[in-house]
Design a protein around this motif. Structure first.
Motif, PDB file in Angstrom:
ATOM      1  N   VAL A  40       0.828  -1.209   0.000  1.00  0.00           N
ATOM      2  CA  VAL A  40       0.000   0.000   0.000  1.00  0.00           C
ATOM      3  C   VAL A  40       0.859   1.254   0.000  1.00  0.00           C
ATOM      4  O   VAL A  40       0.670   2.166  -0.828  1.00  0.00           O
ATOM      5  N   LEU A  41       1.822   1.318   0.892  1.00  0.00           N
ATOM      6  CA  LEU A  41       2.666   2.510   0.993  1.00  0.00           C
ATOM      7  C   LEU A  41       3.582   2.650  -0.218  1.00  0.00           C
ATOM      8  O   LEU A  41       3.949   3.766  -0.604  1.00  0.00           O
ATOM      9  N   GLY A  42       3.933   1.520  -0.827  1.00  0.00           N
ATOM     10  CA  GLY A  42       4.724   1.566  -2.039  1.00  0.00           C
ATOM     11  C   GLY A  42       3.973   2.238  -3.179  1.00  0.00           C
ATOM     12  O   GLY A  42       4.576   2.886  -4.039  1.00  0.00           O
ATOM     13  N   ARG A  43       2.663   2.108  -3.190  1.00  0.00           N
ATOM     14  CA  ARG A  43       1.831   2.744  -4.205  1.00  0.00           C
ATOM     15  C   ARG A  43       1.496   4.184  -3.831  1.00  0.00           C
ATOM     16  O   ARG A  43       1.253   5.027  -4.696  1.00  0.00           O
ATOM     17  N   ALA A  44       1.496   4.478  -2.533  1.00  0.00           N
ATOM     18  CA  ALA A  44       1.098   5.816  -2.081  1.00  0.00           C
ATOM     19  C   ALA A  44       2.231   6.825  -2.172  1.00  0.00           C
ATOM     20  O   ALA A  44       1.998   8.009  -2.372  1.00  0.00           O
ATOM     21  N   GLY A  45       3.455   6.372  -2.012  1.00  0.00           N
ATOM     22  CA  GLY A  45       4.546   7.332  -1.970  1.00  0.00           C
ATOM     23  C   GLY A  45       4.734   7.853  -0.552  1.00  0.00           C
ATOM     24  O   GLY A  45       4.536   7.130   0.418  1.00  0.00           O
ATOM     25  N   THR A  46       5.093   9.110  -0.434  1.00  0.00           N
ATOM     26  CA  THR A  46       5.433   9.680   0.869  1.00  0.00           C
ATOM     27  C   THR A  46       4.201   9.831   1.756  1.00  0.00           C
ATOM     28  O   THR A  46       3.235  10.505   1.391  1.00  0.00           O
ATOM     29  N   VAL A  47       4.241   9.196   2.918  1.00  0.00           N
ATOM     30  CA  VAL A  47       3.186   9.321   3.927  1.00  0.00           C
ATOM     31  C   VAL A  47       3.872   9.600   5.255  1.00  0.00           C
ATOM     32  O   VAL A  47       4.542   8.740   5.811  1.00  0.00           O
ATOM     33  N   LYS A  48       3.698  10.812   5.757  1.00  0.00           N
ATOM     34  CA  LYS A  48       4.351  11.210   7.005  1.00  0.00           C
ATOM     35  C   LYS A  48       3.399  11.245   8.198  1.00  0.00           C
ATOM     36  O   LYS A  48       3.843  11.364   9.339  1.00  0.00           O
ATOM     37  N   SER A  49       2.094  11.150   7.930  1.00  0.00           N
ATOM     38  CA  SER A  49       1.124  11.173   9.029  1.00  0.00           C
ATOM     39  C   SER A  49      -0.089  10.333   8.653  1.00  0.00           C
ATOM     40  O   SER A  49      -0.511  10.306   7.499  1.00  0.00           O
ATOM     41  N   VAL A  50      -0.627   9.600   9.639  1.00  0.00           N
ATOM     42  CA  VAL A  50      -1.778   8.724   9.407  1.00  0.00           C
ATOM     43  C   VAL A  50      -2.728   8.804  10.592  1.00  0.00           C
ATOM     44  O   VAL A  50      -2.314   9.040  11.732  1.00  0.00           O
ATOM     45  N   ILE A  51      -4.007   8.589  10.306  1.00  0.00           N
ATOM     46  CA  ILE A  51      -5.002   8.439  11.372  1.00  0.00           C
ATOM     47  C   ILE A  51      -5.841   7.224  11.046  1.00  0.00           C
ATOM     48  O   ILE A  51      -6.299   7.058   9.910  1.00  0.00           O
ATOM     49  N   LYS A  65       4.269   2.148  11.165  1.00  0.00           N
ATOM     50  CA  LYS A  65       5.415   2.795  11.802  1.00  0.00           C
ATOM     51  C   LYS A  65       6.691   1.977  11.631  1.00  0.00           C
ATOM     52  O   LYS A  65       7.788   2.533  11.573  1.00  0.00           O
ATOM     53  N   THR A  66       6.551   0.658  11.550  1.00  0.00           N
ATOM     54  CA  THR A  66       7.717  -0.187  11.286  1.00  0.00           C
ATOM     55  C   THR A  66       8.291   0.128   9.908  1.00  0.00           C
ATOM     56  O   THR A  66       9.516   0.160   9.718  1.00  0.00           O
ATOM     57  N   LEU A  67       7.410   0.400   8.953  1.00  0.00           N
ATOM     58  CA  LEU A  67       7.837   0.720   7.595  1.00  0.00           C
ATOM     59  C   LEU A  67       8.245   2.176   7.432  1.00  0.00           C
ATOM     60  O   LEU A  67       9.112   2.506   6.624  1.00  0.00           O
ATOM     61  N   VAL A  68       7.594   3.056   8.207  1.00  0.00           N
ATOM     62  CA  VAL A  68       7.881   4.502   8.159  1.00  0.00           C
ATOM     63  C   VAL A  68       8.145   4.960   9.596  1.00  0.00           C
ATOM     64  O   VAL A  68       7.242   5.472  10.269  1.00  0.00           O
ATOM     65  N   PRO A  69       9.354   4.763  10.110  1.00  0.00           N
ATOM     66  CA  PRO A  69       9.644   4.996  11.532  1.00  0.00           C
ATOM     67  C   PRO A  69       9.252   6.376  12.051  1.00  0.00           C
ATOM     68  O   PRO A  69       8.834   6.502  13.200  1.00  0.00           O
ATOM     69  N   GLY A  70       9.342   7.404  11.232  1.00  0.00           N
ATOM     70  CA  GLY A  70       9.051   8.747  11.716  1.00  0.00           C
ATOM     71  C   GLY A  70       7.625   9.193  11.533  1.00  0.00           C
ATOM     72  O   GLY A  70       7.302  10.373  11.740  1.00  0.00           O
ATOM     73  N   VAL A  71       6.726   8.274  11.175  1.00  0.00           N
ATOM     74  CA  VAL A  71       5.348   8.659  10.884  1.00  0.00           C
ATOM     75  C   VAL A  71       4.645   9.230  12.121  1.00  0.00           C
ATOM     76  O   VAL A  71       4.870   8.776  13.245  1.00  0.00           O
ATOM     77  N   GLN A  72       3.828  10.245  11.911  1.00  0.00           N
ATOM     78  CA  GLN A  72       2.979  10.800  12.968  1.00  0.00           C
ATOM     79  C   GLN A  72       1.679  10.002  12.971  1.00  0.00           C
ATOM     80  O   GLN A  72       0.971   9.966  11.956  1.00  0.00           O
ATOM     81  N   ALA A  73       1.363   9.346  14.086  1.00  0.00           N
ATOM     82  CA  ALA A  73       0.219   8.445  14.129  1.00  0.00           C
ATOM     83  C   ALA A  73      -0.859   8.938  15.083  1.00  0.00           C
ATOM     84  O   ALA A  73      -0.574   9.473  16.153  1.00  0.00           O
ATOM     85  N   ALA A  74      -2.111   8.738  14.663  1.00  0.00           N
ATOM     86  CA  ALA A  74      -3.267   9.055  15.506  1.00  0.00           C
ATOM     87  C   ALA A  74      -4.280   7.928  15.350  1.00  0.00           C
ATOM     88  O   ALA A  74      -4.315   7.236  14.328  1.00  0.00           O
ATOM     89  N   ALA A  75      -5.090   7.735  16.381  1.00  0.00           N
ATOM     90  CA  ALA A  75      -6.050   6.637  16.382  1.00  0.00           C
ATOM     91  C   ALA A  75      -7.357   7.066  17.030  1.00  0.00           C
ATOM     92  O   ALA A  75      -7.361   7.840  17.989  1.00  0.00           O
ATOM     93  N   ILE A  76      -8.454   6.549  16.503  1.00  0.00           N
ATOM     94  CA  ILE A  76      -9.780   6.736  17.104  1.00  0.00           C
ATOM     95  C   ILE A  76     -10.257   5.368  17.544  1.00  0.00           C
ATOM     96  O   ILE A  76     -10.303   4.433  16.739  1.00  0.00           O
TER      97      ILE A  76
END
Length: 211
Positions: A40-51, A65-76
């Motif tokens: 999925v991320l290989g098709r999306a390109g740069t993703v620095k934040s996710v919810i 986060k394992t694939l993008v260590p510096g990602v900003q993460a949020a959860a509901i």
């Protein structure tokens, strides 16, 4: 707490607590999720934040986060036990923002590079789906990821002895019809008998805002 739908009460209570025990973050599950999100991320390109909408204990977010260590993460997450475990998880070192509330009550206040929902729309009251689609759209700066059980037409099926708790349909198709400024980037199926990364027989869709 009073909820708008019976499905919210169902997942916030004892059944939601038991779900955590059945779906803990095992090494096998994490490997499967990493295998999927690498595509999925290989098709999306740069993703620095996710919810993530309906994150449970954050297995999907851990994979990202394992694939993008510096990602900003949020959860509901509506279930108190799951939200509490997610907040305490040493994996995050306090770097995850957890909204402990119903998706139906959540009010998007900022945009993330990707909003995602996986195995949750199937449990939403069908009358509230457009509400959830809107929140996914408003929470996304660019990408929207949906992974659910697919059916070309809406259908309800029994779920662990309960009625009115699992609905299959073309969620991504409905989302794309609702938001014509979004396009389908890619899609796929994660088979439970996959030789390397078995999943839960879900169909995933990656969509992108074009405006």
């Amino acid at each position: 707490m009073g909820y708008k739908t019976e499905q919210e009460a169902f997942w916030s209570g004892e059944f939601g607590d038991c779900y955590i025990e059945r779906n803990g973050c095992t090494e096998e599950f994490l490997a499967s999720a990493i295998g999927l999100f690498s595509k999925v991320l290989g098709r999306a390109g740069t993703v620095k934040s996710v919810i993530e909408f309906g994150s449970n204990i954050g297995n999907n977010l851990k994979a990202i986060k394992t694939l993008v260590p510096g990602v900003q993460a949020a959860a509901i997450e509506i279930n108190h036990k799951a939200a509490s475990q997610l907040k305490r998880d040493a994996f995050w070192e306090g770097s995850i923002n957890v909204f402990e509330e119903s998706i139906l009550e959540f009010q998007p206040a900022e945009e993330y590079d990707m909003s995602l929902i996986s195995g949750v729309l199937i449990h939403i009251n069908p009358e509230e789906l457009q509400n959830v689609y809107e929140k996914l759209y408003l929470s996304s700066r660019r990408y929207i990821y949906i992974a659910e059980y697919y059916n070309p037409t809406p259908v309800e099926i029994p779920y662990r002895g309960h009625g009115g708790k699992l609905f299959k349909r073309d969620f991504a198709g409905e989302f794309l019809d609702m938001y014509p400024d979004c396009r389908l980037v890619d899609y796929g199926f994660q088979y439970h008998r996959d030789n390397c990364f078995p999943g839960d027989d879900v169909t995933w869709f990656l969509m992108e805002k074009t405006d």
